[in-house]
Write a protein that holds these residues in place. Structure first.
Motif, PDB file in Angstrom:
ATOM      1  N   ASN A   1       2.703  44.146  27.601  1.00  0.00           N
ATOM      2  CA  ASN A   1       3.655  43.285  28.292  1.00  0.00           C
ATOM      3  C   ASN A   1       3.502  41.828  27.864  1.00  0.00           C
ATOM      4  O   ASN A   1       4.496  41.109  27.709  1.00  0.00           O
ATOM      5  CB  ASN A   1       3.468  43.407  29.812  1.00  0.00           C
ATOM      6  N   GLY A   2       2.248  41.381  27.684  1.00  0.00           N
ATOM      7  CA  GLY A   2       2.026  40.013  27.224  1.00  0.00           C
ATOM      8  C   GLY A   2       2.620  39.776  25.851  1.00  0.00           C
ATOM      9  O   GLY A   2       3.271  38.758  25.592  1.00  0.00           O
ATOM     10  N   ALA A   3       2.410  40.758  24.944  1.00  0.00           N
ATOM     11  CA  ALA A   3       2.929  40.608  23.582  1.00  0.00           C
ATOM     12  C   ALA A   3       4.452  40.634  23.563  1.00  0.00           C
ATOM     13  O   ALA A   3       5.096  39.812  22.906  1.00  0.00           O
ATOM     14  CB  ALA A   3       2.371  41.724  22.694  1.00  0.00           C
ATOM     15  N   VAL A   4       5.049  41.578  24.304  1.00  0.00           N
ATOM     16  CA  VAL A   4       6.511  41.681  24.282  1.00  0.00           C
ATOM     17  C   VAL A   4       7.146  40.475  24.962  1.00  0.00           C
ATOM     18  O   VAL A   4       8.275  40.094  24.628  1.00  0.00           O
ATOM     19  CB  VAL A   4       6.984  43.004  24.931  1.00  0.00           C
ATOM     20  N   ASP A   5       6.416  39.843  25.893  1.00  0.00           N
ATOM     21  CA  ASP A   5       6.960  38.661  26.563  1.00  0.00           C
ATOM     22  C   ASP A   5       7.258  37.554  25.561  1.00  0.00           C
ATOM     23  O   ASP A   5       8.307  36.911  25.615  1.00  0.00           O
ATOM     24  CB  ASP A   5       5.985  38.174  27.632  1.00  0.00           C
TER      25      ASP A   5
END
Length: 410
Positions: free
Chosen positions: A118-122
């Motif tokens: 989720n952090g990366a896709v954010d």
């Protein structure tokens, strides 16, 4: 390549990024809505939940920090697909570790994958959202963030329904994980490959050297504007995170409203924030990023002050609404400003997002610790100072030379 998109391709790209923002919000609310069931099924304590949240938070920050390297190596198109598959697996493992093969360790692994993905896709979805802004020449990142909010509403509603009909966590999370995979594959098919986003022009394109990729990923941390944008986002992230965790408690306990009115006040905050995110783009295009950010910082500060000092509950609710309005656009406009230069968007968005998310994840627990000593409402004065600092730093969000998005026109 980037300028050759047809109107149909551009529309499909926008819809794909809307879907990714929604899926991210859905996944986060799925976890949050089932925490009581996970706690009960595993027989763990609040302190254990706190450790789970800490692990997820650390993994999220690692994902944010790694995103720019991933983009430099694979491009946002393949990067978003991979990151979404990672956090879909994480969501599934949370359910498996809760019911199918009960194990706190499995849940921790799931939360780490969930947080990292989720952090990366954010970062990647914001980079693509900002690229779409440049293509259409309008501010639309706030609208993308509104779709994230819609995703959290859908996730919370489905979570409440699942808990109400006693649907076990495993079945619930598998349904959500499958939905995320479907969105990821459909989005991948509709996001165009772009040289500016690091997507290779052809299958045998030369891949950047590791040293060059790392230098690109770290370059934004040497730019003063990154830290100024970080202040803009930090103040508003503190305001949003602080409201999510402490606003309802402030109404129910400190203002004596009870649990139901506490939840209602949080709903007022969330609705106000979402409405401004839906409607905020045209305002930014009319008046410019800097002017809007300064007005909203004043609104947030006034709202929090009213929330703290109001002598009756109707005024407390007015304060909550102003608080939501003021906190609405700091984060998306900070992301938009960081991505003004497409060539450096990945590293700058990653760096600015890391500052903002550290505040979002770590701020509320710090406020809780302080509130044990001086009281919750007194602690909220810290938020007033932070949102005003955000307003003072908002000049950093002025579009760079050559960028038209967010400049405003009078």
């Amino acid at each position: 390549m980037d300028s050759a998109l047809t109107s149909s391709q551009l529309l499909r790209w926008r819809l794909a990024i809307f879907a990714i923002f929604t899926a991210s919000g859905l996944s986060i609310a799925t976890w949050a809505s089932r925490v009581p069931s996970i706690k009960a099924d595993l027989g763990i304590e609040n302190s254990d939940i706190g450790l789970l949240l800490l692990g997820m938070g650390i993994a999220s920050i690692l994902g944010l920090s790694a995103a720019s390297v991933v983009i430099a190596r694979f491009g946002t198109r393949r990067g978003m697909l991979g990151a979404m598959l990672v956090f879909a697996v994480g969501v599934a493992l949370i359910g498996i570790g809760t019911n199918l093969a009960p194990s706190v360790v499995i849940v921790v692994i799931g939360l780490c994958l969930f947080g990292f993905g989720n952090g990366a896709v954010d970062v990647m979805m914001n980079v693509d959202g900002a690229a779409i802004e440049i293509q259409v020449g309008k501010t639309i990142l706030p609208l993308f963030h509104a779709f994230f909010s819609f995703g959290t509403v859908i996730g919370a509603g489905f979570g409440a329904l699942a808990a109400g009909i006693r649907l076990d966590v495993f079945t619930h999370t598998m349904i959500v994980a499958i939905a995320i995979v479907i969105v990821a594959v459909a989005a991948f098919a509709n996001v165009p490959p772009r040289e500016a986003a690091g997507d290779p022009a052809s299958g045998d394109a030369e891949k950047p050297a590791l040293r060059a990729r790392i230098a690109l990923a770290l370059s934004a941390w040497r730019e003063p504007r990154t830290y100024a944008l970080g202040v803009v986002m930090l103040g508003m992230a503190f305001a949003e995170g602080g409201a999510n965790d402490w606003l309802a408690l402030g109404v129910s306990e400190d203002h004596g409203g009870g649990a139901a009115l506490g939840a209602a006040a949080l709903t007022v905050f969330s609705v106000a924030m979402t409405v401004v995110r839906v409607l905020g783009g045209p305002l930014v295009d009319r008046f410019g990023r800097v002017a809007v950010l300064r007005v909203l910082a004043v609104a947030a500060g006034a709202g929090i002050l009213l929330f703290i000092l109001a002598p009756n509950l109707p005024l407390v609710f007015v304060g909550a609404a102003l608080w939501g309005v003021g906190a609405s656009l700091g984060f998306p406009l900070g992301m938009s400003a960081a991505a003004d230069d497409p060539a450096k968007a990945a590293s700058r968005v990653s760096a600015a997002a890391t500052i903002g998310y550290v505040a979002f994840l770590c701020g509320p627990p710090v406020l809780g610790f302080i509130s044990d000593h001086i009281g919750l409402l007194n602690t909220l004065f810290i938020l007033v100072a932070l949102v005003l600092a955000s307003g003072f730093a908002s000049g950093a969000a002025r579009p760079i030379a050559g960028s038209k998005v967010g400049a405003g026109h009078h």
